[in-house]
Design an enzyme around this catalytic site. Structure first.
Site, short mmCIF file in Angstrom:
data_model
loop_
_atom_site.label_atom_id
_atom_site.label_comp_id
_atom_site.label_asym_id
_atom_site.label_seq_id
_atom_site.Cartn_x
_atom_site.Cartn_y
_atom_site.Cartn_z
N ARG A 214 -1.16 50.54 -24.43
CA ARG A 214 -2.81 49.59 -23.98
C ARG A 214 -3.63 51.23 -25.11
O ARG A 214 -3.81 52.41 -24.57
CB ARG A 214 -2.99 49.89 -22.51
CG ARG A 214 -4.36 49.60 -22.35
CD ARG A 214 -4.46 49.90 -20.07
NE ARG A 214 -5.49 49.96 -19.96
CZ ARG A 214 -5.71 50.35 -18.81
NH1 ARG A 214 -5.11 50.40 -17.92
NH2 ARG A 214 -7.13 49.11 -18.54
N GLU B 46 -1.48 55.97 -16.34
CA GLU B 46 -2.11 56.52 -17.50
C GLU B 46 -3.94 56.84 -17.14
O GLU B 46 -5.15 57.29 -16.86
CB GLU B 46 -2.06 56.65 -18.82
CG GLU B 46 -2.89 57.03 -19.65
CD GLU B 46 -3.09 56.91 -21.17
OE1 GLU B 46 -4.09 57.15 -22.39
OE2 GLU B 46 -2.14 56.28 -21.49
#
Length: 297
Positions: free
Chosen positions: A57, A96
């Protein structure tokens, strides 16, 4: 397989780690694992944590991060991050987004679960976690599938099982990577949809793909309108040759005089055998009434 949390993905992904399938565990084994988890769970300073550089990502929506940060201010980080020790810091395996939101919320430390995996396992877990949670934009998603197939030698059926999606969905997603790179950027940024992208796949010329993509953005074309544009580009209508009729200069002169007299655009369209039509443009109701007065109507 139902779409569930990260635990289910890890079960199917790395069956040889300490995270095993629950239906294969005895009660004593579950108790042992819970004790191990409690030992490995700890509070860790944010400054000691770093993101995984191979995280699939690349884009994080700022609005949703702010919303999560506000929630964290009220309730804290409920689900621990999964990390592993890397030299003098801890690398994020999963979480994250929570780490970024915690920083926005002004936290100094967050709960973490410390695990040990190989680099290959970390990369695969990160891919699967993001895919399971729909955390990727369409191009990142397609690239994640491609990595699972190429780097980890998985088959499409195996990938489909891990991310709880159909084989067809994965195939269609990966087709987007055949588009021109600029068009892929437009999709990743949300300027055009995956539906637009699938229509553009019919156009082999990459430069033409870019041109149509820019037209979609500029004119806010729907997918159906884009289909019509692509059909026209692939099968252009034949241009009719203009027939050179006699006395053309007379009609051109007459057309110019009518424009000056009427104060608007006039077009004389001639046909064969001395036939044709005269088109007179008007641009408002007042303009139409003015022309009617000129005709004495």
């Amino acid at each position: 397989m139902k779409k569930g949390g990260l635990g289910r993905g890890l079960d199917s992904l790395i069956p040889n780690t300490n995270i095993e399938k629950k239906n294969d565990l005895q009660k004593s084994q579950i108790t042992k694992r819970e004790k191990e988890d409690q030992k490995s769970e700890m509070m860790l300073r944010l400054s000691k944590i770093e993101p995984n550089r191979r995280q699939p990502r690349k884009q994080f929506d700022e609005d949703t991060l702010v919303e999560l940060a506000e929630s964290i201010k009220l309730y804290g980080v409920i689900q621990p991050l999964i990390v592993q020790l890397k030299g003098d810091h801890y690398e994020i395996i999963a979480g994250e987004r929570r780490w970024r939101a915690a920083k926005l919320a002004g936290l100094k430390e967050v709960p973490v679960m410390v695990r040990e995996y190989t680099d290959k396992e970390v990369a695969e877990i990160s891919l699967v976690e993001n895919l399971q949670r729909d955390d990727l934009n369409p191009i990142e998603e397609a690239m994640a599938y491609q990595r699972l197939l190429k780097e980890f030698n998985l088959k499409q059926d195996e990938v489909a099982e891990r991310v709880s999606k159909s084989r067809t969905a994965i195939t269609n997603s990966m087709r987007l990577l055949k588009l021109d790179e600029k068009v892929q950027e437009f999709i990743a940024e949300g300027l055009i949809s995956t539906g637009h992208g699938k229509v553009l796949l019919a156009v082999e010329d990459k430069e033409l793909q870019r041109e149509i993509a820019r037209q979609i953005i500029d004119e806010k074309l729907s997918v159906r309108e884009t289909e019509a544009v692509v059909r026209l580009c692939l099968n252009p209508r034949p241009v009719k040759e203009e027939i050179e009729l006699p006395h053309q200069e007379i009609y051109v002169d007459f057309e110019e005089k009518m424009k000056q007299r009427m104060g608007t655009k006039v077009k004389i369209k001639r046909k064969e055998e001395n036939k044709g039509k005269i088109e007179i443009d008007y641009y408002s109701l007042e303009d139409f009434e003015r022309l009617m007065q000129l005709f004495g109507i």
